[in-house]
Design an enzyme around this catalytic site. Structure first.
Site, PDB file in Angstrom:
ATOM      1  N   LEU A   1       0.837  -1.202   0.000  1.00 20.04           N
ATOM      2  CA  LEU A   1       0.000   0.000   0.000  1.00 20.04           C
ATOM      3  C   LEU A   1       0.870   1.249   0.000  1.00 20.04           C
ATOM      4  CD1 LEU A   1      -2.471  -0.930   2.919  1.00 20.04           C
ATOM      5  CD2 LEU A   1      -2.570  -1.656   0.544  1.00 20.04           C
TER       6      LEU A   1
ATOM      7  N   GLU B   1       3.613   4.159  -0.172  1.00 18.00           N
ATOM      8  CA  GLU B   1       4.551   4.636  -1.188  1.00 18.00           C
ATOM      9  C   GLU B   1       5.431   5.704  -0.565  1.00 18.00           C
ATOM     10  OE1 GLU B   1       2.338   5.750  -4.659  1.00 18.00           O
ATOM     11  OE2 GLU B   1       1.422   3.757  -4.812  1.00 18.00           O
ATOM     12  N   PRO B   2       6.545   6.024  -1.229  1.00 15.75           N
ATOM     13  CA  PRO B   2       7.446   7.013  -0.624  1.00 15.75           C
ATOM     14  C   PRO B   2       6.721   8.303  -0.226  1.00 15.75           C
ATOM     15  CG  PRO B   2       8.504   5.979  -2.496  1.00 15.75           C
ATOM     16  CD  PRO B   2       7.105   5.443  -2.469  1.00 15.75           C
TER      17      PRO B   2
ATOM     18  N   ALA C   1       3.190   8.485   0.131  1.00 15.72           N
ATOM     19  CA  ALA C   1       1.815   8.223   0.551  1.00 15.72           C
ATOM     20  C   ALA C   1       1.825   7.098   1.574  1.00 15.72           C
ATOM     21  CB  ALA C   1       0.945   7.835  -0.645  1.00 15.72           C
TER      22      ALA C   1
ATOM     23  N   SER D   1       0.055   7.177   5.523  1.00 13.70           N
ATOM     24  CA  SER D   1      -1.276   7.205   6.116  1.00 13.70           C
ATOM     25  C   SER D   1      -2.303   7.779   5.149  1.00 13.70           C
ATOM     26  CB  SER D   1      -1.243   8.034   7.397  1.00 13.70           C
ATOM     27  OG  SER D   1      -0.380   7.428   8.330  1.00 13.70           O
TER      28      SER D   1
ATOM     29  N   THR E   1       6.553  -5.197   4.002  1.00  8.36           N
ATOM     30  CA  THR E   1       6.958  -6.377   4.760  1.00  8.36           C
ATOM     31  C   THR E   1       6.687  -7.640   3.942  1.00  8.36           C
ATOM     32  OG1 THR E   1       6.355  -5.199   6.764  1.00  8.36           O
ATOM     33  CG2 THR E   1       6.631  -7.569   6.964  1.00  8.36           C
TER      34      THR E   1
ATOM     35  N   ARG F   1      17.636 -10.004  41.859  1.00  9.62           N
ATOM     36  CA  ARG F   1      18.608  -8.944  42.118  1.00  9.62           C
ATOM     37  C   ARG F   1      18.377  -8.343  43.506  1.00  9.62           C
ATOM     38  NH1 ARG F   1      22.411  -5.383  39.631  1.00  9.62           N
ATOM     39  NH2 ARG F   1      23.235  -4.368  41.487  1.00  9.62           N
TER      40      ARG F   1
ATOM     41  N   GLY G   1      21.112  -1.207  34.318  1.00 11.03           N
ATOM     42  CA  GLY G   1      22.156  -1.300  33.301  1.00 11.03           C
ATOM     43  C   GLY G   1      22.051  -2.565  32.461  1.00 11.03           C
TER      44      GLY G   1
ATOM     45  N   GLU H   1       1.113   0.305  10.748  1.00 10.27           N
ATOM     46  CA  GLU H   1      -0.339   0.090  10.637  1.00 10.27           C
ATOM     47  C   GLU H   1      -1.104   1.395  10.904  1.00 10.27           C
ATOM     48  OE1 GLU H   1      -0.598  -3.137   9.821  1.00 10.27           O
ATOM     49  OE2 GLU H   1      -2.701  -2.873   9.246  1.00 10.27           O
TER      50      GLU H   1
END
Lengths: 231, 393
Positions: free
Chosen positions: B130, B132-133, B135, B137, B163, B278, B350, B373
């Site tokens: 869906l 694009e560079p 487009a 949301s 994905t 710990r 840590g 999403e």
């Protein structure tokens, strides 16, 4: 409700034999209605049929009584080539069912078996013994208790097999269907009683032996051992 | 081990058994493999093969098309379990399942028969193309074109953040079939695009390096005069793509929200264990109020998020519109996951910051759920607009 860990290994061995030679695998258990969950897992893993021996009208408090009920079910199933069970249960760890079952059924018994294969008109079984393996041949049907090994790790059931397992019928047999009476599986049939369960206390102490030099330390150590009646 | 209780969910025997299997798979096979693939951003092929064997790619595909036909409640719980082990593994199934949902719901009978059984078997492993560079949301402003030419559509355009596009074998591609449509959303169509072999004009241009969500292929892909058979137009009618994809995204939000619950749950599990082992100032740190505040807040928020996920999933299972609920679940659960993973890192101190522990991975994975999403900023707009529409004066 889950299947005992060694029973899962036994089931895995059974399903592998089925995949190798073709066979009908029946999962059999003794318990309440809740044990159906365990049988469904067995069906999902590849058992073809499942039988629950309902202990609602029985008092299987010790292995010999439980085994009497299971043996009656095995006889009722009939025509078996092999009976597999886990080497011991997951709760009491008595480890008696296999041997008692063989006795009840009049079959040879091989314990601590990680793997087996068909041989002649029977089976060739590996048995774990102290520090090694013992290979035995059995002609005809036998009972084997299965121990865990890297090559009999229980498989995970597939999603679809889980769905199908829930649609297969589970046969339920009680004392009536198995022709068992009060004297076989009732309260009075139990003669073994667990008196106590405890974890033995293991104590260890660490003491540094004082002394100016090696000789003094050695003497001090000898005195301590003498006092404690070690030497 | 800390797991959320499933007792009050009224699950059927088969739902319970499926979840028990997933939990075992996660514990026995996924968890031990994470360190092998995650740090080097390597695709976990053997795990994906196992997921195929176990039938995970067909979880929600109807049984008549070879799947298990499970409901969205089970679907959400499966995503939670997998994500508690390794969130990227849930990603292998995520957009695949949305693509399958769109085909099952909007595809023609012929399309369902042609694609779904292969998707259920994991042979056709899909994703969604869906974004694009320029487009994300704002889906309506995509530029990818699909032009009808005889018995095919010719696709041209670039998609990014896709994905499963390198290691998968199929995609649901959203493209404009009528760029002049007065309402841009009505000028879009969705196509099933298969790429198990070489497809002329289709290229995976680049694997996008990421903060987290590693091991999974997120790529930029390009279509240059790629011919897609006309019979792959979902539903067989042009102009329906936007609606189809949006409906699929409801399922997507449920799965992303469930992943957030899973990751946060894993973080709390690690913190619970560590805080009992710990010792500081003479007692386990879990006995210090400062740590207890963090643990208690984490637990309450995780449970709340999970109830929202299940609320949306149940609504979807009843066949009702669930965009508001799925949006709320995604918004709440992902923000919760961001907070909880950081808070649990505070518990581990840590050690939590080192790669010797899993916590830093949960912390790196959490923003995916906030941004993916549909960013939460957009999510809030969608939720608010839906509220104003639903309760308009």
């Amino acid at each position: 409700m889950v299947i005992g860990p060694f029973d899962l290994n036994a089931l895995e061995v059974a399903v592998r034999l089925k995949e190798r030679y073709g066979a009908q695998v029946t999962a059999l258990t003794l318990g309440s209605g809740k044990a159906k969950d365990a049988l469904r897992r067995a069906l999902a893993m590849g058992a073809d049929a499942a039988v629950l021996v309902d202990d609602g009208q029985m008092a299987p408090k010790e292995p010999s009584v439980a085994t009497r009920a299971l043996a009656a079910a095995v006889r009722k199933l009939g025509g078996l080539d092999l009976v597999l069970c886990g080497r011991q249960s997951g709760e009491w760890d008595f480890g008696q069912v296999g041997a008692l079952l063989a006795e009840e059924l009049g079959m040879p018994f091989v314990p601590f078996v990680p793997r087996l294969e068909a041989s002649g008109d029977g089976w060739r079984l590996e048995r774990e013994v102290e520090g090694g393996l013992l290979v035995v041949d059995v002609s005809g049907p036998c009972v084997a208790s299965i121990t865990n090994a890297t090559d009999n790790q229980p498989r995970l059931p597939k999603v679809k097999d889980i769905m199908m397992a829930n649609r297969k019928p589970i046969q339920v047999w009680g004392p009536v269907e198995l022709g068992l009476g009060e004297e076989d599986v009732g309260e009075a049939a139990n003669r073994l009683e667990v008196l106590e369960l405890f974890i033995p206390e293991v104590k260890s102490e660490c003491e540094f032996v004082e002394g100016d030099d090696g000789a003094a330390k050695g003497a001090a150590l000898a005195r301590k051992l003498w006092d404690r009646k070690v030497i | 081990m800390f797991e959320l209780s499933a007792e009050d969910l009224n699950l059927s025997a088969e739902q319970k058994e499926v979840l028990a299997m997933i939990r075992e798979f996660a514990r026995r096979e996924v968890r031990p493999a994470v360190k092998e693939y995650e740090p080097g951003d390597r695709y976990p092929h053997p795990l994906v093969d196992r997921m195929k064997e176990l039938g995970l790619f067909g979880l929600t595909i109807p049984e008549e098309y070879g799947g298990a036909g499970l409901d969205h409640v089970t679907y959400a719980l499966v995503f939670e379990e997998l994500s508690a082990a390794w969130m990227s593994i849930a990603g292998v199934l995520g957009t695949h399942s949305i693509m399958a949902y769109v085909i099952a719901r909007y595809g023609t009978e012929e399309q369902k028969q042609r694609f779904l059984p292969r998707m259920a078997a994991g042979e056709l492993r899909g994703g969604l193309a869906l974004t694009e560079p320029e487009a994300g949301s704002d889906v309506a402003s995509i530029r990818t074109r699909a032009r009808r030419e005889g018995d095919a559509y010719v696709l041209n355009g670039v998609k990014t953040f896709i994905t499963n596009s390198r290691h998968g074998t199929g995609l649901l591609v959203l493209a404009k079939t009528d760029p002049g449509a007065p309402k841009p959303s009505r000028g879009m169509s969705a196509f099933v695009f298969e790429h198990s072999g070489e497809v002329p004009g289709f290229t995976v241009r680049r694997d996008i390096p990421k903060l987290g969500y590693k091991g999974l292929d997120t790529c930029e892909i390009a279509f240059e005069d790629v011919r897609v058979p006309a019979e792959n137009l979902v539903g067989g009618v042009e102009g329906e793509g936007f609606k189809q994809v949006m409906s699929g995204l409801e399922v997507g939000r449920i799965n992303v929200a469930a992943r957030a619950v899973g990751v946060a749950r894993a973080a709390l599990d690690d913190a619970l264990r560590y805080s009992q082992q710990r010792v500081a100032f003479g007692k386990p740190i879990g006995r210090h109020q400062a740590i207890q505040q963090l643990l208690a807040d984490a637990y309450a928020q995780i449970e709340a998020a999970r109830q929202l996920v299940l609320f949306a999933a149940r609504k979807k299972d009843r066949g009702e519109r669930a965009d508001l609920e799925a949006g709320a679940a995604k918004l709440f659960a992902s923000e919760m996951c961001g907070r909880v993973t950081l808070d649990m890192m505070r518990v581990l101190g840590g050690y939590g910051y080192t790669t010797d522990f899993d916590l830093e991975r949960y912390y790196r994975d959490a923003p995916l759920m906030i941004i993916g999403e549909g960013t939460n900023e957009i999510q809030r707009m969608v939720i608010a607009n839906r509220l104003l529409e639903k309760y308009a004066l």
